[in-house]
Motif scaffolding. Structure first.
Motif, PDB file in Angstrom:
ATOM      1  N   SER A 117      43.613  -3.738  36.763  1.00 34.08           N
ATOM      2  CA  SER A 117      44.853  -2.898  36.988  1.00 34.08           C
ATOM      3  C   SER A 117      45.572  -2.741  35.595  1.00 34.08           C
ATOM      4  CB  SER A 117      46.011  -3.367  37.957  1.00 34.08           C
ATOM      5  OG  SER A 117      46.589  -4.579  37.422  1.00 34.08           O
ATOM      6  N   LEU A 118      45.780  -1.409  35.425  1.00 36.23           N
ATOM      7  CA  LEU A 118      46.068  -0.879  33.964  1.00 36.23           C
ATOM      8  C   LEU A 118      47.855  -0.828  34.157  1.00 36.23           C
ATOM      9  CD1 LEU A 118      45.693   0.455  31.086  1.00 36.23           C
ATOM     10  CD2 LEU A 118      45.502   2.388  32.475  1.00 36.23           C
ATOM     11  N   SER A 119      48.335  -1.337  32.864  1.00 43.43           N
ATOM     12  CA  SER A 119      49.785  -1.237  33.042  1.00 43.43           C
ATOM     13  C   SER A 119      50.418  -0.917  31.535  1.00 43.43           C
ATOM     14  CB  SER A 119      50.636  -2.241  33.511  1.00 43.43           C
ATOM     15  OG  SER A 119      50.248  -3.495  32.865  1.00 43.43           O
ATOM     16  N   TYR A 120      51.219  -0.134  31.424  1.00 47.27           N
ATOM     17  CA  TYR A 120      51.796   0.223  29.936  1.00 47.27           C
ATOM     18  C   TYR A 120      53.186   1.012  30.086  1.00 47.27           C
ATOM     19  CZ  TYR A 120      50.127   4.917  31.865  1.00 47.27           C
ATOM     20  OH  TYR A 120      49.566   5.908  32.388  1.00 47.27           O
ATOM     21  N   GLU A 121      53.999   0.919  29.097  1.00 41.23           N
ATOM     22  CA  GLU A 121      55.280   1.694  29.131  1.00 41.23           C
ATOM     23  C   GLU A 121      55.012   3.230  28.448  1.00 41.23           C
ATOM     24  OE1 GLU A 121      58.233   0.769  30.078  1.00 41.23           O
ATOM     25  OE2 GLU A 121      57.387  -1.155  31.151  1.00 41.23           O
ATOM     26  N   PRO A 122      55.447   3.982  28.919  1.00 40.52           N
ATOM     27  CA  PRO A 122      55.261   5.360  28.404  1.00 40.52           C
ATOM     28  C   PRO A 122      56.004   5.674  27.090  1.00 40.52           C
ATOM     29  CG  PRO A 122      56.857   5.413  30.226  1.00 40.52           C
ATOM     30  CD  PRO A 122      56.330   4.066  30.154  1.00 40.52           C
ATOM     31  N   ALA A 123      57.089   4.830  27.099  1.00 39.24           N
ATOM     32  CA  ALA A 123      57.982   5.284  25.586  1.00 39.24           C
ATOM     33  C   ALA A 123      58.449   3.926  25.001  1.00 39.24           C
ATOM     34  CB  ALA A 123      59.137   5.996  25.727  1.00 39.24           C
ATOM     35  N   PRO A 124      57.638   3.627  23.852  1.00 37.57           N
ATOM     36  CA  PRO A 124      56.503   4.468  23.189  1.00 37.57           C
ATOM     37  C   PRO A 124      55.129   4.164  23.803  1.00 37.57           C
ATOM     38  CG  PRO A 124      57.040   2.605  21.803  1.00 37.57           C
ATOM     39  CD  PRO A 124      58.021   2.457  23.158  1.00 37.57           C
ATOM     40  N   LEU A 125      54.252   5.236  23.811  1.00 37.47           N
ATOM     41  CA  LEU A 125      53.010   5.026  24.281  1.00 37.47           C
ATOM     42  C   LEU A 125      52.026   4.255  23.301  1.00 37.47           C
ATOM     43  CD1 LEU A 125      51.179   5.401  26.824  1.00 37.47           C
ATOM     44  CD2 LEU A 125      50.665   7.820  25.935  1.00 37.47           C
ATOM     45  N   LYS A 126      52.277   3.115  23.147  1.00 40.38           N
ATOM     46  CA  LYS A 126      51.496   2.427  22.176  1.00 40.38           C
ATOM     47  C   LYS A 126      50.688   1.083  22.594  1.00 40.38           C
ATOM     48  CE  LYS A 126      52.406  -0.014  17.775  1.00 40.38           C
ATOM     49  NZ  LYS A 126      53.246  -0.450  16.649  1.00 40.38           N
ATOM     50  N   HIS A 127      51.152   0.266  23.568  1.00 34.54           N
ATOM     51  CA  HIS A 127      50.311  -0.937  23.982  1.00 34.54           C
ATOM     52  C   HIS A 127      49.942  -0.788  25.508  1.00 34.54           C
ATOM     53  CE1 HIS A 127      51.207  -2.654  20.112  1.00 34.54           C
ATOM     54  NE2 HIS A 127      52.375  -2.537  20.329  1.00 34.54           N
ATOM     55  N   PHE A 128      49.069  -1.411  25.888  1.00 36.26           N
ATOM     56  CA  PHE A 128      48.582  -1.671  27.465  1.00 36.26           C
ATOM     57  C   PHE A 128      48.286  -2.894  27.559  1.00 36.26           C
ATOM     58  CE2 PHE A 128      44.987  -0.132  24.923  1.00 36.26           C
ATOM     59  CZ  PHE A 128      44.089  -0.875  25.720  1.00 36.26           C
ATOM     60  N   SER A 129      48.098  -3.256  29.001  1.00 38.40           N
ATOM     61  CA  SER A 129      47.245  -4.295  29.580  1.00 38.40           C
ATOM     62  C   SER A 129      46.651  -4.135  30.598  1.00 38.40           C
ATOM     63  CB  SER A 129      48.535  -5.480  29.728  1.00 38.40           C
ATOM     64  OG  SER A 129      49.291  -5.387  30.909  1.00 38.40           O
ATOM     65  N   MET A 130      45.712  -4.922  31.017  1.00 45.74           N
ATOM     66  CA  MET A 130      44.822  -4.660  31.990  1.00 45.74           C
ATOM     67  C   MET A 130      44.662  -6.262  32.692  1.00 45.74           C
ATOM     68  SD  MET A 130      42.090  -1.981  31.168  1.00 45.74           S
ATOM     69  CE  MET A 130      41.521  -1.401  32.718  1.00 45.74           C
ATOM     70  N   ASP A 182      52.889   5.123  37.863  1.00 45.69           N
ATOM     71  CA  ASP A 182      51.725   4.525  38.738  1.00 45.69           C
ATOM     72  C   ASP A 182      51.299   3.162  38.163  1.00 45.69           C
ATOM     73  OD1 ASP A 182      52.115   6.413  40.753  1.00 45.69           O
ATOM     74  OD2 ASP A 182      50.411   7.685  39.775  1.00 45.69           O
ATOM     75  N   HIS A 183      51.676   3.199  36.789  1.00 46.07           N
ATOM     76  CA  HIS A 183      51.169   2.080  35.736  1.00 46.07           C
ATOM     77  C   HIS A 183      52.316   1.308  35.260  1.00 46.07           C
ATOM     78  CE1 HIS A 183      46.934   3.450  36.285  1.00 46.07           C
ATOM     79  NE2 HIS A 183      47.715   4.597  35.990  1.00 46.07           N
ATOM     80  N   GLY A 184      53.395   0.903  35.898  1.00 46.81           N
ATOM     81  CA  GLY A 184      54.463   0.133  35.357  1.00 46.81           C
ATOM     82  C   GLY A 184      54.435  -1.043  35.965  1.00 46.81           C
ATOM     83  N   MET A 185      55.651  -1.829  35.935  1.00 42.39           N
ATOM     84  CA  MET A 185      55.574  -3.174  36.376  1.00 42.39           C
ATOM     85  C   MET A 185      55.295  -3.460  37.813  1.00 42.39           C
ATOM     86  SD  MET A 185      57.171  -5.073  33.907  1.00 42.39           S
ATOM     87  CE  MET A 185      58.029  -6.677  34.509  1.00 42.39           C
ATOM     88  N   ALA A 186      55.350  -2.638  38.695  1.00 46.82           N
ATOM     89  CA  ALA A 186      55.096  -2.570  40.150  1.00 46.82           C
ATOM     90  C   ALA A 186      53.608  -2.501  40.445  1.00 46.82           C
ATOM     91  CB  ALA A 186      55.699  -1.413  40.959  1.00 46.82           C
ATOM     92  N   SER A 187      52.886  -2.084  39.328  1.00 52.20           N
ATOM     93  CA  SER A 187      51.255  -2.105  39.457  1.00 52.20           C
ATOM     94  C   SER A 187      50.670  -3.427  39.179  1.00 52.20           C
ATOM     95  CB  SER A 187      50.719  -0.771  38.771  1.00 52.20           C
ATOM     96  OG  SER A 187      50.699  -0.854  37.321  1.00 52.20           O
ATOM     97  N   MET A 188      51.275  -4.118  38.535  1.00 50.82           N
ATOM     98  CA  MET A 188      50.759  -5.445  37.806  1.00 50.82           C
ATOM     99  C   MET A 188      50.143  -6.201  39.012  1.00 50.82           C
ATOM    100  SD  MET A 188      53.083  -6.397  34.759  1.00 50.82           S
ATOM    101  CE  MET A 188      53.976  -5.339  33.504  1.00 50.82           C
ATOM    102  N   ARG A 189      48.903  -6.139  39.081  1.00 50.42           N
ATOM    103  CA  ARG A 189      47.953  -7.154  40.025  1.00 50.42           C
ATOM    104  C   ARG A 189      46.767  -7.456  39.616  1.00 50.42           C
ATOM    105  NH1 ARG A 189      50.588  -4.606  43.681  1.00 50.42           N
ATOM    106  NH2 ARG A 189      50.368  -2.482  43.426  1.00 50.42           N
ATOM    107  N   PHE A 190      46.296  -8.833  39.690  1.00 50.89           N
ATOM    108  CA  PHE A 190      45.134  -9.135  39.412  1.00 50.89           C
ATOM    109  C   PHE A 190      44.097  -8.571  40.490  1.00 50.89           C
ATOM    110  CE2 PHE A 190      47.829 -11.996  37.074  1.00 50.89           C
ATOM    111  CZ  PHE A 190      47.228 -12.139  35.636  1.00 50.89           C
ATOM    112  N   SER A 191      42.810  -8.154  39.781  1.00 50.51           N
ATOM    113  CA  SER A 191      41.887  -7.610  40.902  1.00 50.51           C
ATOM    114  C   SER A 191      40.508  -7.598  40.157  1.00 50.51           C
ATOM    115  CB  SER A 191      42.121  -6.245  41.419  1.00 50.51           C
ATOM    116  OG  SER A 191      42.145  -5.363  40.358  1.00 50.51           O
TER     117      SER A 191
END
Length: 115
Positions: A45-58, A32-41
């Motif tokens: 909106s939170l996005s991150y890669e599960p492997a490795p679970l290291k960084h995120f962006s909002m 639910d938080h991958g490339m498709a979820s990236m939108r400005f609001s």
């Protein structure tokens, strides 16, 4: 009344001190938080890669006084990110933001080619 500008802000950070429960929840919700979820609001909106679970962006939309500038828009978005992440029980560090002022952004339009 002061002029308002609309900013798009990307807040990036690193996960830190995640509990086993938080890590399991992030991994379970990763789709639910991958490339498709990236939108400005406004709420972000939170996005991150599960492997490795290291960084995120909002990604945030921030509307604030133009006189306060991009620095204030970044601070507002980082504060929203901290509040949201703490509310979800996620540990993090090293928040930093990249800000784009949509009201001053130059748009390059492509003209139709002549035939």
């Amino acid at each position: 009344m002061s002029e308002q500008h609309t900013y798009r802000v990307i807040v990036r950070g690193t996960w830190e001190g995640l509990t086993d429960e938080a890590r399991a929840r992030l991994l379970a919700e990763a789709a639910d938080h991958g490339m498709a979820s990236m939108r400005f609001s406004e709420e972000g909106s939170l996005s991150y890669e599960p492997a490795p679970l290291k960084h995120f962006s909002m990604r945030y939309v921030v509307v604030s006084d133009a006189a306060d500038g991009e620095e204030m828009a970044g601070a507002i978005a980082e504060d929203r990110a901290e509040t949201a992440l703490r509310g979800l029980g996620y540990g993090f560090r090293d928040l930093r933001s990249t800000v784009t002022d949509l009201d001053t952004m130059k748009v390059n339009r492509k003209h139709a080619s002549r035939r």
